[in-house]
Scaffold this motif. Sequence first.
Motif, PDB file in Angstrom:
ATOM      1  N   THR A  76       0.820  -1.204   0.000  1.00 58.00           N
ATOM      2  CA  THR A  76       0.000   0.000   0.000  1.00 58.00           C
ATOM      3  C   THR A  76       0.860   1.262   0.000  1.00 58.00           C
ATOM      4  O   THR A  76       2.048   1.232   0.319  1.00 58.00           O
ATOM      5  CB  THR A  76      -0.926   0.024   1.229  1.00 58.00           C
ATOM      6  N   THR A  77       0.220   2.368  -0.326  1.00 63.44           N
ATOM      7  CA  THR A  77       0.844   3.680  -0.269  1.00 63.44           C
ATOM      8  C   THR A  77       0.080   4.554   0.725  1.00 63.44           C
ATOM      9  O   THR A  77      -0.978   4.162   1.233  1.00 63.44           O
ATOM     10  CB  THR A  77       0.825   4.354  -1.651  1.00 63.44           C
ATOM     11  N   TYR A  78       0.601   5.743   0.976  1.00 64.75           N
ATOM     12  CA  TYR A  78      -0.078   6.695   1.871  1.00 64.75           C
ATOM     13  C   TYR A  78      -1.491   6.990   1.380  1.00 64.75           C
ATOM     14  O   TYR A  78      -2.416   7.155   2.176  1.00 64.75           O
ATOM     15  CB  TYR A  78       0.739   7.982   1.951  1.00 64.75           C
ATOM     16  N   LYS A  79      -1.671   7.037   0.055  1.00 67.00           N
ATOM     17  CA  LYS A  79      -2.992   7.312  -0.502  1.00 67.00           C
ATOM     18  C   LYS A  79      -3.975   6.198  -0.178  1.00 67.00           C
ATOM     19  O   LYS A  79      -5.169   6.451   0.028  1.00 67.00           O
ATOM     20  CB  LYS A  79      -2.877   7.486  -2.019  1.00 67.00           C
ATOM     21  N   ASP A  80      -3.498   4.962  -0.115  1.00 68.52           N
ATOM     22  CA  ASP A  80      -4.377   3.832   0.194  1.00 68.52           C
ATOM     23  C   ASP A  80      -4.809   3.840   1.655  1.00 68.52           C
ATOM     24  O   ASP A  80      -5.957   3.556   1.978  1.00 68.52           O
ATOM     25  CB  ASP A  80      -3.666   2.504  -0.119  1.00 68.52           C
ATOM     26  N   ASN A  81      -3.872   4.127   2.545  1.00 67.56           N
ATOM     27  CA  ASN A  81      -4.156   4.076   3.978  1.00 67.56           C
ATOM     28  C   ASN A  81      -3.135   4.953   4.695  1.00 67.56           C
ATOM     29  O   ASN A  81      -1.966   4.586   4.814  1.00 67.56           O
ATOM     30  CB  ASN A  81      -4.067   2.631   4.484  1.00 67.56           C
ATOM     31  N   ASN A  82      -3.564   6.120   5.175  1.00 66.88           N
ATOM     32  CA  ASN A  82      -2.605   7.047   5.777  1.00 66.88           C
ATOM     33  C   ASN A  82      -2.259   6.709   7.224  1.00 66.88           C
ATOM     34  O   ASN A  82      -1.494   7.436   7.868  1.00 66.88           O
ATOM     35  CB  ASN A  82      -3.110   8.497   5.677  1.00 66.88           C
ATOM     36  N   LEU A  83      -2.790   5.619   7.772  1.00 76.30           N
ATOM     37  CA  LEU A  83      -2.441   5.209   9.124  1.00 76.30           C
ATOM     38  C   LEU A  83      -1.162   4.380   9.146  1.00 76.30           C
ATOM     39  O   LEU A  83      -0.345   4.495  10.048  1.00 76.30           O
ATOM     40  CB  LEU A  83      -3.589   4.427   9.756  1.00 76.30           C
ATOM     41  N   TYR A  84      -1.002   3.508   8.172  1.00 79.90           N
ATOM     42  CA  TYR A  84       0.239   2.765   7.981  1.00 79.90           C
ATOM     43  C   TYR A  84       0.245   2.230   6.555  1.00 79.90           C
ATOM     44  O   TYR A  84      -0.798   1.944   5.969  1.00 79.90           O
ATOM     45  CB  TYR A  84       0.391   1.622   8.998  1.00 79.90           C
ATOM     46  N   TYR A  85       1.426   2.112   5.987  1.00 79.50           N
ATOM     47  CA  TYR A  85       1.511   1.647   4.609  1.00 79.50           C
ATOM     48  C   TYR A  85       2.914   1.120   4.338  1.00 79.50           C
ATOM     49  O   TYR A  85       3.831   1.281   5.155  1.00 79.50           O
ATOM     50  CB  TYR A  85       1.157   2.765   3.627  1.00 79.50           C
ATOM     51  N   GLY A  86       3.070   0.493   3.193  1.00 81.33           N
ATOM     52  CA  GLY A  86       4.376  -0.025   2.807  1.00 81.33           C
ATOM     53  C   GLY A  86       4.267  -1.371   2.114  1.00 81.33           C
ATOM     54  O   GLY A  86       3.197  -1.783   1.647  1.00 81.33           O
ATOM     55  N   THR A  87       5.404  -2.048   2.044  1.00 82.91           N
ATOM     56  CA  THR A  87       5.488  -3.378   1.460  1.00 82.91           C
ATOM     57  C   THR A  87       5.911  -4.351   2.537  1.00 82.91           C
ATOM     58  O   THR A  87       6.872  -4.086   3.271  1.00 82.91           O
ATOM     59  CB  THR A  87       6.511  -3.402   0.309  1.00 82.91           C
ATOM     60  N   GLU A 103       9.512 -10.851   7.022  1.00 79.89           N
ATOM     61  CA  GLU A 103      10.619 -11.424   6.267  1.00 79.89           C
ATOM     62  C   GLU A 103      11.379 -10.304   5.553  1.00 79.89           C
ATOM     63  O   GLU A 103      11.056  -9.129   5.682  1.00 79.89           O
ATOM     64  CB  GLU A 103      10.083 -12.456   5.266  1.00 79.89           C
ATOM     65  N   GLU A 104      12.401 -10.706   4.784  1.00 80.66           N
ATOM     66  CA  GLU A 104      13.209  -9.745   4.034  1.00 80.66           C
ATOM     67  C   GLU A 104      12.337  -8.903   3.103  1.00 80.66           C
ATOM     68  O   GLU A 104      11.272  -9.333   2.659  1.00 80.66           O
ATOM     69  CB  GLU A 104      14.271 -10.482   3.204  1.00 80.66           C
ATOM     70  N   ASN A 105      12.840  -7.693   2.780  1.00 82.80           N
ATOM     71  CA  ASN A 105      12.187  -6.754   1.849  1.00 82.80           C
ATOM     72  C   ASN A 105      10.902  -6.149   2.414  1.00 82.80           C
ATOM     73  O   ASN A 105      10.053  -5.675   1.662  1.00 82.80           O
ATOM     74  CB  ASN A 105      11.894  -7.427   0.503  1.00 82.80           C
ATOM     75  N   THR A 106      10.780  -6.161   3.739  1.00 87.19           N
ATOM     76  CA  THR A 106       9.624  -5.542   4.399  1.00 87.19           C
ATOM     77  C   THR A 106       9.978  -4.124   4.829  1.00 87.19           C
ATOM     78  O   THR A 106      10.982  -3.914   5.514  1.00 87.19           O
ATOM     79  CB  THR A 106       9.185  -6.366   5.618  1.00 87.19           C
ATOM     80  N   THR A 107       9.166  -3.171   4.418  1.00 87.54           N
ATOM     81  CA  THR A 107       9.334  -1.772   4.816  1.00 87.54           C
ATOM     82  C   THR A 107       7.969  -1.202   5.171  1.00 87.54           C
ATOM     83  O   THR A 107       7.090  -1.123   4.315  1.00 87.54           O
ATOM     84  CB  THR A 107       9.964  -0.931   3.684  1.00 87.54           C
ATOM     85  N   ILE A 108       7.795  -0.828   6.429  1.00 89.28           N
ATOM     86  CA  ILE A 108       6.519  -0.297   6.915  1.00 89.28           C
ATOM     87  C   ILE A 108       6.718   1.148   7.354  1.00 89.28           C
ATOM     88  O   ILE A 108       7.663   1.458   8.082  1.00 89.28           O
ATOM     89  CB  ILE A 108       5.975  -1.122   8.098  1.00 89.28           C
ATOM     90  N   THR A 109       5.825   2.029   6.920  1.00 89.77           N
ATOM     91  CA  THR A 109       5.871   3.434   7.312  1.00 89.77           C
ATOM     92  C   THR A 109       4.638   3.784   8.131  1.00 89.77           C
ATOM     93  O   THR A 109       3.515   3.455   7.745  1.00 89.77           O
ATOM     94  CB  THR A 109       5.944   4.349   6.078  1.00 89.77           C
ATOM     95  N   ILE A 110       4.881   4.442   9.265  1.00 89.09           N
ATOM     96  CA  ILE A 110       3.788   4.913  10.120  1.00 89.09           C
ATOM     97  C   ILE A 110       3.948   6.420  10.257  1.00 89.09           C
ATOM     98  O   ILE A 110       4.870   6.901  10.923  1.00 89.09           O
ATOM     99  CB  ILE A 110       3.822   4.248  11.507  1.00 89.09           C
TER     100      ILE A 110
END
Length: 350
Positions: free
Chosen positions: A166-177, A202-209
Amino acid sequence: MVLLADFDPESKVANLDFQLLDDRKRGLTLNGTYQVVSGDQAINLKGRLTQAELILFQPFIRNLASDLQGKMDAELNIGGTLQNPLINGTAHIESASFKVNYLKTTYNLNSQSVMIDQNKVMMNNLTFTDIKGHQAVAGGVVDLSKLANPYIDVNVATNNVMILNTTYKDNNLYYGTAYATGTYQFKGFTSAIDINIKARSEENTTITIPFNTAMTVSESDFIYFVSKDSTENQENASRYFLKGMTMNMDLELTPAAEVNLQTDIGSLKGTGTGEISLKVSSLGDFEMFGDYAVNSGKFHFTAQDFINKYFDLKQGGTIRWTGSPSGATVKYYCSLPTKNIHTGLIQCRR
């Protein structure tokens, strides 16, 4: 389209032969009888789907998934009544892809079969993959008795599968891969689904809050994030996206995952370990609980457009959530790149 029918007035039975095929004989055929007088078995039809386009079923799962593509074959027996038809048979999915709306993740299926029993699609070790080919296995039931709002009771096991995109546009509470190994349970009508997740990152996980809030820094090593009206408005806007769904997600975050916190005075990017619970109510309310221990990372400190400094985060910092995603308490230790930083604003330790 071809429809052949005749009617016996004495038995009040109509014989039907229906074909909806293209020039390559792909499509739907139905043949059998329909008893005009009401009865438990007013319909007695045999049907066949040949290379049928799965997009025809998109309206029935629109609350849960989108971008449904692919083809399937099926052998069907249709009984019951016009008001309550009962479908039995088997279906074979040659190839298919779909996107889970909430997660924005795309999955693919190839050469998978299911059984249909009394309108229920029975899945047993149904295998599908994410966009990188990582495999997941599903089992359970999809009840199509109410086509406009199917009932789902499905369990999924994943092994390093993408579970968020997801991106910020999809969900501004938390997003990422996010990629994860774990178990996922989907239960309920598609209009009010319950989702329970237990997974490990797992690897390649990036979460933004994003903490789009006013932030105060105490003279101790704690940073407190305090809600503003603008943030509350953003959370309210997100409720429409989450409404109707109940979710409980228990995540074990490993050093393979990167966590980004976006604040008004800078951004914190780091790796570490922790156990986090995310909860979404049917009204769209979102809560986070748990502790995350920072092992390493960077803090990009910006203030009033005249300070722009990077700090190396040291092991020992923590992030704690006790409900509000934007109400986390952050404690961190970092090395100072310069002595010109006011330690009363951000207190760092070498």
